[in-house]
Design an enzyme around this catalytic site. Structure first.
Site, PDB file in Angstrom:
ATOM      1  N   GLU A   1       0.290  -1.278  -0.301  1.00  0.00           N
ATOM      2  CA  GLU A   1      -0.118  -0.237  -0.217  1.00  0.00           C
ATOM      3  C   GLU A   1       1.342   1.300  -0.044  1.00  0.00           C
ATOM      4  O   GLU A   1       2.151   1.002   0.437  1.00  0.00           O
ATOM      5  CB  GLU A   1      -0.820   0.078   1.259  1.00  0.00           C
ATOM      6  CG  GLU A   1      -1.582  -1.419   1.366  1.00  0.00           C
ATOM      7  CD  GLU A   1      -2.958  -1.742   1.722  1.00  0.00           C
ATOM      8  OE1 GLU A   1      -3.169  -0.293   3.692  1.00  0.00           O
ATOM      9  OE2 GLU A   1      -3.703  -2.125   2.287  1.00  0.00           O
TER      10      GLU A   1
ATOM     11  N   THR B   1      13.463  -5.504   0.482  1.00  0.00           N
ATOM     12  CA  THR B   1      14.499  -4.990   0.382  1.00  0.00           C
ATOM     13  C   THR B   1      14.841  -6.098   0.660  1.00  0.00           C
ATOM     14  O   THR B   1      14.958  -6.561   1.774  1.00  0.00           O
ATOM     15  CB  THR B   1      14.458  -3.721   0.767  1.00  0.00           C
ATOM     16  OG1 THR B   1      14.613  -4.132   2.273  1.00  0.00           O
ATOM     17  CG2 THR B   1      13.598  -2.421   0.014  1.00  0.00           C
TER      18      THR B   1
ATOM     19  N   GLY C   1       4.774  -0.768   2.929  1.00  0.00           N
ATOM     20  CA  GLY C   1       5.253  -1.519   1.803  1.00  0.00           C
ATOM     21  C   GLY C   1       6.469  -2.822   1.966  1.00  0.00           C
ATOM     22  O   GLY C   1       5.908  -4.083   2.720  1.00  0.00           O
TER      23      GLY C   1
ATOM     24  N   GLU D   1       9.625  -7.386  -3.696  1.00  0.00           N
ATOM     25  CA  GLU D   1       9.452  -8.694  -2.717  1.00  0.00           C
ATOM     26  C   GLU D   1      10.494  -8.419  -1.960  1.00  0.00           C
ATOM     27  O   GLU D   1      11.077  -9.881  -1.824  1.00  0.00           O
ATOM     28  CB  GLU D   1       9.900  -9.740  -4.139  1.00  0.00           C
ATOM     29  CG  GLU D   1       8.602  -9.727  -4.802  1.00  0.00           C
ATOM     30  CD  GLU D   1       7.725 -11.474  -5.817  1.00  0.00           C
ATOM     31  OE1 GLU D   1       8.615 -11.778  -5.106  1.00  0.00           O
ATOM     32  OE2 GLU D   1       7.767 -10.831  -6.504  1.00  0.00           O
TER      33      GLU D   1
ATOM     34  N   GLY E   1      31.904   4.735 -23.288  1.00  0.00           N
ATOM     35  CA  GLY E   1      30.538   5.341 -23.780  1.00  0.00           C
ATOM     36  C   GLY E   1      29.622   5.373 -23.712  1.00  0.00           C
ATOM     37  O   GLY E   1      28.445   5.591 -24.263  1.00  0.00           O
TER      38      GLY E   1
END
Ligand code: CAA
Length: 378
Positions: A127, A364, A131, A362, A339
């Site tokens: 939500e 941290t 989390g 899923e 680069g």
């Protein structure tokens, strides 16, 4: 300990690799740049049985097991991480409906998830303000004479735009983890509003949306698992989901390493291929070593799950290490390409952007460490 792949595992891996390289990889750049949901690719995966790899065949799954699932996920992720997360969450939803649903719920939804009739399934736990701590969720489900009424908001819902079914967690009782139940809500349910796609750093072909439940009425038959038992279903599902994300991270890292290795062979500087320089060699060697370690942790967790043994800590270790190693491998790949690595002309910048979320969703990296440490100290 022997968790070497079986003939079935290898068959699934070969099928996934062939499809991923022939069909998905050539479109990955276009899907990402155009933010095109990989609908056709997902249907192709479903035809190969890859949307229900660890689901019984009587419900339409491939019944090939968890190691096969991990190997297939690695192949798909190496081609397109957005397609892989769609596959991962849909497999997770099919598995938990199989495991915790009634026979009617399983027969209604699981064959549709496996066959591609539903392009995806969604997992609606997080939500806006819950989390890492889903026990703090605010979405409610209130009992009526004939069913339940859901009110609240969900956030970061993978594939929400295309899901045929959503597994939704809502509070039916006391505050905290014991007052949470789980519901199956179908796409198009009255009172379910799908929000605008998030504008993300990576995984741009995957859709991630908020959901709003506004007086969303569902029947009694939508209650999924025991009333008040929703939190444990979420934790069990995430244990398996973390093997999926660890596998996704291994796949992205493998693609980044392959791109960097090819480039190091071809690109010349100071009259020789840059792969002759120790600075480049060490980056490639470190990435390869960490990739093998990540795969070993991931396959160990998959093997344990497949044998019905506890695997919660091992899944967290695999997800933690594989996602962090994947980010390091992608950073190094961009560095090797210099680069060019920083431009859209080569895929390594996409790998780096796609990799970033693997240490976040899923659970941290910090949450994985919490799970591992709690089990160590218990
Ligand atoms: N399996 C089964 N049950 C479990 C469990 C597990 N792995 N882990 C905990 N439980 C049980 C506990 O035994 C406890 O049971 P009792 O009520 O009987 O005592 C209950 O669940 C509560 O456990 P905790 O007290 O440990 O719960 P907590 O609130 O402290 O939270 C946590 C623990 C590990 C931090 C957990 O909240 C967590 O994993 N948080 C991260 C959530 C997460 O990963 N969110 C990602 C959402 S999905 C996503 O990313 C989107 C996507 O689609 C890709």
């Amino acid at each position: 300990m022997d968790f070497s792949p079986t003939e079935t595992d290898l068959e699934v891996q070969r099928a996934a690799r062939a499809y991923a390289q022939r069909v998905i990889a050539p479109r990955a750049h276009e899907l990402s740049e155009g933010e095109i949901f990989p609908e056709a690719e997902v249907r192709g995966l479903a035809e190969l049985g890859l949307m229900g790899v660890n689901v019984p065949s009587d419900l339409g799954g491939a019944e090939a097991g968890v190691v096969a699932y991990s190997l297939a996920m690695q192949e798909v992720a190496a081609a397109c991480a957005s397609t892989a997360v769609t596959m991962s969450v849909t497999n997770m939803v099919a598995e938990i409906i199989t495991r915790f649903g009634t026979r009617d719920q399983a027969e209604r939804h699981v064959p549709r998830l496996c066959s591609g009739e539903y392009v995806a399934g969604s997992f609606a736990l997080s939500e806006p303000e819950a989390g890492s701590d889903p026990g703090g969720m605010r979405t409610t489900a209130k009992k009526t004479a004939t069913g339940w009424v859901l009110d609240g908001q969900k956030q970061w819902i993978t594939s929400g735009t295309h899901a045929g079914v959503f597994v939704v967690w809502a509070r039916t009782g006391e505050p905290g983890t014991r007052g949470i139940s789980c519901f199956l809500v179908e796409q198009g349910a009255k009172g379910l509003r799908i929000g605008k796609r998030e504008d993300k750093l990576g995984l741009r072909a995957s859709s991630t949306v908020p959901l709003a439940f506004e007086g969303c009425e569902v029947p009694d038959a939508a209650l999924f698992g025991p009333q008040g038992g929703g939190f444990k279903i979420a934790m069990t599902a995430l244990d398996g989901g973390r093997i999926g994300i660890a596998s996704q991270a291994c796949g992205i890292a493998a693609a980044a390493l392959a791109a960097a290795t090819d480039y190091a062979r071809q690109r010349r500087a100071f009259d020789r291929p840059i792969g002759d320089f120790q600075a480049i060699q060490w980056m490639l060697a470190d990435s390869r070593t960490e990739l093998d370690a990540a795969r070993a942790l991931t396959l160990r967790a998959a093997w344990l799950k497949g044998r019905g043994q506890p695997f919660s800590r091992e899944a967290s270790m695999a997800k933690l290490f594989a996602s962090e190693a994947c980010n390091r491998a992608c950073q190094k790949a961009v560095q090797v390409l210099g680069g060019y690595g920083y431009t859209r002309e080569f895929p390594v910048e996409r790998y780096l952007r796609d990799a970033r979320v693997t240490t976040i969703y899923e659970g941290t990296s910090e949450i994985q460490r919490t799970v591992i440490a709690r089990m160590l100290l218990a």
